[in-house]
Enzyme design. Structure first.
Site, mmCIF file in Angstrom:
data_model
loop_
_atom_site.group_PDB
_atom_site.id
_atom_site.type_symbol
_atom_site.label_atom_id
_atom_site.label_comp_id
_atom_site.label_asym_id
_atom_site.label_seq_id
_atom_site.Cartn_x
_atom_site.Cartn_y
_atom_site.Cartn_z
ATOM 1 C CG HIS A 82 32.000 -19.329 -10.319
ATOM 2 N ND1 HIS A 82 31.997 -18.333 -9.366
ATOM 3 C CD2 HIS A 82 30.750 -19.848 -10.325
ATOM 4 C CE1 HIS A 82 30.793 -18.268 -8.821
ATOM 5 N NE2 HIS A 82 30.010 -19.163 -9.378
ATOM 6 C CG ASP A 161 24.442 -11.046 -9.986
ATOM 7 O OD1 ASP A 161 23.604 -11.725 -10.603
ATOM 8 O OD2 ASP A 161 25.008 -11.442 -8.950
ATOM 9 N NE ARG A 168 17.997 -15.353 -10.821
ATOM 10 C CZ ARG A 168 19.234 -15.863 -10.802
ATOM 11 N NH1 ARG A 168 20.286 -15.082 -10.718
ATOM 12 N NH2 ARG A 168 19.396 -17.160 -10.868
ATOM 13 C CB SER A 183 23.743 -14.541 -11.897
ATOM 14 O OG SER A 183 24.240 -14.459 -10.598
ATOM 15 C CE LYS A 187 27.757 -13.318 -9.291
ATOM 16 N NZ LYS A 187 26.799 -13.800 -8.325
HETATM 17 N N1 URA Z 1 25.507 -18.330 -8.122
HETATM 18 C C1 URA Z 1 25.400 -17.070 -8.614
HETATM 19 O O1 URA Z 1 26.295 -16.249 -8.448
HETATM 20 N N2 URA Z 1 24.273 -16.739 -9.270
HETATM 21 C C2 URA Z 1 23.266 -17.598 -9.487
HETATM 22 O O2 URA Z 1 22.292 -17.231 -10.119
HETATM 23 C C3 URA Z 1 23.379 -18.906 -8.963
HETATM 24 C C4 URA Z 1 24.529 -19.257 -8.296
#
Ligand code: URA
Length: 434
Positions: A82, A161, A168, A183, A187
């Protein structure tokens, strides 16, 4: 439990207990806590922070708010990767087929463009016919038979999320290390891989502007990964200029193809291979990073990485000929060369602005319902430290109309600082952490 008491607790810089974080996440996912109270809690967290334990707890509660993908039917160690988001950051299109061509099972869930940053899903969808909506069963079957699947994230993965992220985005609480870490990691953990490689971007085009902030984010994500029992590694990489030279969806497919053909030795290739070799080590395919790099380079030279990319495109309904005839990706009606007006050296690039210029051209979305112009984009002709003279081209812009090109050109010019002395060269890979 009274949620107002929890907001006050965090406002007063006190630690939240596990059951309190569970109450918060459940309430957000199920809609039993009103948005204004969630937003107040997010702001309290943004200002007063969470310690590593609270962050790990928030992460595991967010992971548990939805389904956790069961990848046990896929043979071998599944390693996910990621990036925290950047500009011309096409590493997935390079390292996913390359590592898969070496026997690493690659099942990758990707996102779309976000703000000034690009998204792998949009890049893949710029290939005519390419399908990215796969069910978990379809993806697992494809990985077992062909070794690779790349798809969009399913809605039932970490649904808390989605609620928190949307709030947010509109309450000034995106740039919070514990919230970003939870976050991303929730995932990744819900996506079911055995190990995770993180590319934490640092610099003017990243959410984390300084190495210190990037280190703190990386360490927080590593702690959350380890708490969940996953092998996790992170690289902190430079985002003070676009990583590759091609920005925009189909343009980035072209740059990935050029690298897989062995025709381009640039920073994008270096970071892709560094991340890819980490994946091979965590996946038990290479004994160390050096061997991993050798294997990846070999599969660029012998063309197996490119063949795997071709196979991935065919499997998911796309036209693989695009890798050999780039005109099949289409082209923009309008183009413009951005010329430099001074002489000197490019001493800094506001990469956030370059990303913004690409959105103006049509590469990203200004609102959720915007459609993407796949052929729009930027080809950078200069990099940090390059000498320039008046009249030199710094970038070529592509868009559906000349007005967009002109607007983006102004942003591009304002993104560059030219000085008489060359800047100090900074490292591309700042830190490696495990
Ligand atoms: N990418 C994400 O998935 N979440 C965040 O908070 C920032 C970047």
């Amino acid at each position: 439990m009274n949620f107002v008491d929890l907001i006050i607790k965090k406002r007063n810089r006190q630690r939240l207990e596990e059951k309190e974080i569970e109450f918060f996440v459940n309430g957000a996912a199920k809609g039993t806590i009103p948005d204004y109270q969630i937003a107040a809690m997010l702001m309290a967290i943004c200002i007063n922070g969470l310690d590593n334990e609270e962050t790990a707890c928030l992460t595991s509660e967010m992971t548990a708010s939805g389904k956790i993908l069961d990848l046990s039917r896929i043979r071998g160690i599944k390693v996910d990767k990621h990036s925290t988001g950047g500009v011309a950051d096409t590493t997935t299109l390079i390292l996913a087929p390359l590592t898969a061509s070496l026997g690493l099972p690659v099942i990758k869930m990707c996102g779309r463009s976000l703000g000034h940053t690009g998204g792998t899903l949009d890049k893949l969808e710029s290939i005519p016919g390419m399908k990215t909506r796969l069910t978990a069963d379809e993806a697992i079957e494809q990985v077992n038979s062909k070794g690779i699947a790349i798809m969009g994230q399913t809605a039932d993965l970490a649904p808390a999320d989605k609620v928190l992220y949307e709030l947010r985005d509109v309450t000034g609480t995106v740039e919070s290390i514990p919230l970003i870490a939870a976050s991303i990691m929730s995932k990744k953990l819900a996506a079911g891989a055995d190990a995770i490689v993180l590319d934490v971007k640092c610099g003017s085009g990243a959410f984390m502007k300084t190495p210190e902030e990037a280190l703190r984010l990386a360490e927080t994500m590593l702690a959350a990964g380890k708490k969940a029992g996953k092998k996790t590694a992170a690289l902190i990489t430079d985002m003070n200029q676009p990583l590759g030279s091609f920005i925009g969806n189909s343009l980035e497919v072209i740059e990935a193809a050029e690298i897989l053909k062995g025709r381009n030795d640039n920073d994008l290739k270096t970071v892709s291979l560094a991340l890819g070799s980490k994946m091979l080590v965590l996946g038990g395919i290479a004994k160390d990073g050096k061997e991993g790099l050798e294997m990846l380079n070999e599969n660029i030279e012998n063309g197996r990485g490119l063949k795997k990319f071709e196979e991935l495109i065919s499997l998911q309904g796309g036209n693989p000929d695009v890798l050999y005839d780039y005109e099949l990706l289409g082209s923009s009606l309008s183009s413009l060369s951005v010329k430099i007006r001074q002489s000197g050296f490019i001493s800094s690039i506001d990469t956030y602005k370059i990303g913004k210029a690409s959105v103006v051209l049509g590469c990203g979305r200004l609102s959720k319902t915007d459609t993407i112009d796949y052929t729009a984009g930027i080809i950078m002709k200069k990099r940090l430290g390059d000498p320039v003279n008046p009249g030199d081209t710094i970038a070529e812009l592509f868009a559906a109309d000349s007005e967009k090109c002109r607007e983006a050109a102004e942003i591009m010019r304002s993104a560059l600082t030219i000085t008489t002395a060359p800047p100090k060269k900074s490292p591309l890979i700042l830190y490696e952490l495990e």
